[in-house]
Write an enzyme that holds these catalytic residues in place. Structure first.
Site, mmCIF file in Angstrom:
data_model
loop_
_atom_site.group_PDB
_atom_site.id
_atom_site.type_symbol
_atom_site.label_atom_id
_atom_site.label_comp_id
_atom_site.label_asym_id
_atom_site.label_seq_id
_atom_site.Cartn_x
_atom_site.Cartn_y
_atom_site.Cartn_z
ATOM 1 N N ASP A 1 -1.812 6.321 6.466
ATOM 2 C CA ASP A 1 -2.784 5.296 6.069
ATOM 3 C C ASP A 1 -3.076 4.381 7.216
ATOM 4 O O ASP A 1 -2.323 3.592 7.444
ATOM 5 C CB ASP A 1 -2.561 4.793 4.686
ATOM 6 N N LYS B 1 -12.179 -2.625 7.595
ATOM 7 C CA LYS B 1 -11.463 -3.290 8.525
ATOM 8 C C LYS B 1 -12.085 -3.298 9.641
ATOM 9 O O LYS B 1 -13.106 -4.183 10.295
ATOM 10 C CB LYS B 1 -10.273 -3.370 8.402
ATOM 11 N N TRP C 1 0.857 -1.327 0.042
ATOM 12 C CA TRP C 1 -0.247 0.035 -0.209
ATOM 13 C C TRP C 1 0.816 1.102 0.041
ATOM 14 O O TRP C 1 0.487 2.196 -0.781
ATOM 15 C CB TRP C 1 -0.690 0.131 1.268
#
Lengths: 354, 354
Positions: free
Chosen positions: B167, B191, B100
């Site tokens: 993030d 999540k 990511w």
């Protein structure tokens, strides 16, 4: 009492879809898992995404042609930006038929020259401009097929040799058109297709890859095509409910069946708007939208009485947009003729009362 | 049999949330309407959005400070782009801890110079680089707090005078941190916070408005702040379910309670990984993530036996990401200690069996 839901969007969806969509939250396809907790890479969800993409193309008559269907996030507002990012090299032609066209034009201007080929702003967007030409050097022509706020709809799309781009957010799957005339169609799901949170993009591949700029991954249609609309985690549930709604459209007889019922609903309400001296329509008759009927009281002093009538009858979402005032009856695919009759009855009851 | 859901995301959410979320599809707050068919401008939904934004700030300890919470579409993948669009004038510093981060770096490079201050790519991202400095002329420093794929987590964030951007997609609301050290936090909901389809952005307002470029409306944090996260139609249902999940976190005792349980779950599984000679952990011990425990068989020939064991026990989603192989136990907030015990039992059963 079940409401008669005339909301402009998000809006009514089929009751059968709500039932199945509710069950899937508790147990999706007898998996023992909620649709909200499964991986987007699971075979179960990949097949939902594939069915949604396939049904969209099938219903539009674009299957087995050079089109790809994507379910993206960000709404039509993101498509205003993406269309220009992907297609605007030097100059683009836009038809301005209202709030959404205006916003699309604003975003496109960040990427190149925008020619507004015509606008109906002079009459608060109550009509669709008919006479205009698309410049020969335009990279594409952009229009909005249906204007939710003003209640107008394009009946005939211009012939142009340029790629034809259309925001069909508020009337996709509601009427038959030759969709193969279009090169890029986009539509926020939250009218005829599903809940808020996903946007259908149907794009003809050969118009892509022609601009010189580097396009960020998420803004690039080719990124999403290359990953079968799963470049990043999609809006799983919104895509699932859209798939259910597309199944429902197909089972009911496809776009033709939707159009037939939509025309009946539109005829019913517009006949009453024209007959009843207490109301007047907002949009020019020849451009009236079967999706959104906009109308005003001829005498605003009846507002309180009329509002009480329809609210008591279980009608929801009939207030007009602030740009137009009055009333707006949004009659998307899942709205029944009976619901429209309820509003017409209220209009007639007002006439009897005063 | 209810599954033990170890999916990496979208992933398990609280059962109570599923119950309420399912009911709202049929009838939202006794309104006679589905949550999917109400207007996003209705008071009922505006209050959902406001509660979600307010709960997010409250749980992070950022209420009544100079922060705004937004629920946007497009996932963290769109935030890779938006962060740079809004903050990168000349140069930005990025810490590369995995897939990511790498993607965030790629998008940022479209907007300016990107300095990779450190990377753990040399060891397939199985650790968090500790020694690096952020250039004095960087516009901001960006990092990924938890790396789902590799199972690593940043325990201590660097001290820097530059705006700190993080993030937190895969560990937000899972552990206590001094969140006021951060200037921009973003997290895909799928999540610990909700279903796929919405992304939380928490931004300190004074870092905005400092780049010279013109930012497209949808990419501009200020646009969304100015419209209370309702510039365009939001992902209504995903925001609603996130709000329910945030309520659940608060009712359970907030982030502190989540952290306590998450630590217990992590201790349980990592102790077994370290004890059981048939397994070895992937991530460096000091950087292990309590969210995602990554581990491999020491002898791959036991794979079939082990896979049958956990699948028969009702465990779902334990397969590792292809970049790492082996197994990954994702243990987000809503996963119970009992579910982790089931996996540990399977690991011990394997040892007995062979």
């Amino acid at each position: 009492m079940k409401k008669h839901n005339f909301s402009a969007g998000p809006c009514i969806l089929p009751q059968e879809v709500f039932q199945e969509a509710s069950q899937a939250i508790l147990d999706f396809n007898d998996s023992g898992l909620s649709i909200l907790e499964i991986s987007h890479r699971s075979p179960a969800f990949v097949s939902v995404m594939e069915e949604a993409r396939s049904l969209a193309l099938e219903l539009l008559g674009l299957k087995n042609k050079d089109y790809k269907a994507l379910f993206l996030q960000g709404g039509a507002s993101t498509q205003f930006l993406m269309a220009a990012y992907n297609l605007l090299e030097k100059k683009a032609a836009y038809l301005n038929t209202g709030t959404w066209s205006t916003k699309a034009i604003k975003e496109a201007k960040l990427f190149g020259e925008v020619v507004e080929v015509a606008s109906s702003k002079d009459k608060n967007f109550n009509y669709i401009p008919k006479f205009f030409s698309v410049p020969d050097d335009a990279d594409y022509f952009h229009c909005t097929s249906n204007n939710t706020i003003f209640g107008t709809q394009i009946k005939e799309f211009p012939s142009t040799s340029k790629p034809l781009v259309c925001d069909m957010s508020s009337d996709i799957f509601s009427r038959e058109l030759d969709f193969s005339k279009f090169d890029l169609i986009y539509a926020g799901a939250q009218k005829n297709m599903g809940p808020a949170g996903t946007t259908l993009v149907v794009v003809k591949e050969d118009i892509l890859g022609k601009v010189s700029r580097e396009i960020p991954s998420m803004m690039n249609y080719s990124t999403h095509i290359g990953k079968d609309s799963m470049f990043n985690t999609p809006a799983v549930y919104a895509v699932y409910v859209s798939m259910l709604t597309l199944r429902w459209i197909k089972a009911k007889g496809g776009i033709k069946a939707m159009e037939d019922l939509n025309n009946k609903k539109a005829e019913l309400i517009y006949a009453e708007i024209d007959r009843n001296p207490l109301f007047r329509g907002f949009a020019a008759k020849e451009d009236r939208s079967p999706m959104n009927a906009t109308f005003n009281l001829t005498d605003e002093s009846h507002k309180e009485t009329f509002d009480k009538l329809w609210k008591d009858a279980g009608v929801n979402g009939l207030n007009g947009h602030r740009s137009v005032g009055g009333y707006r009856a949004s009659m998307y695919n899942a709205l029944s003729l009976e619901s429209v009759q309820v509003v017409v009855d209220c209009m007639q009851e007002l006439e009897r009362k005063i």
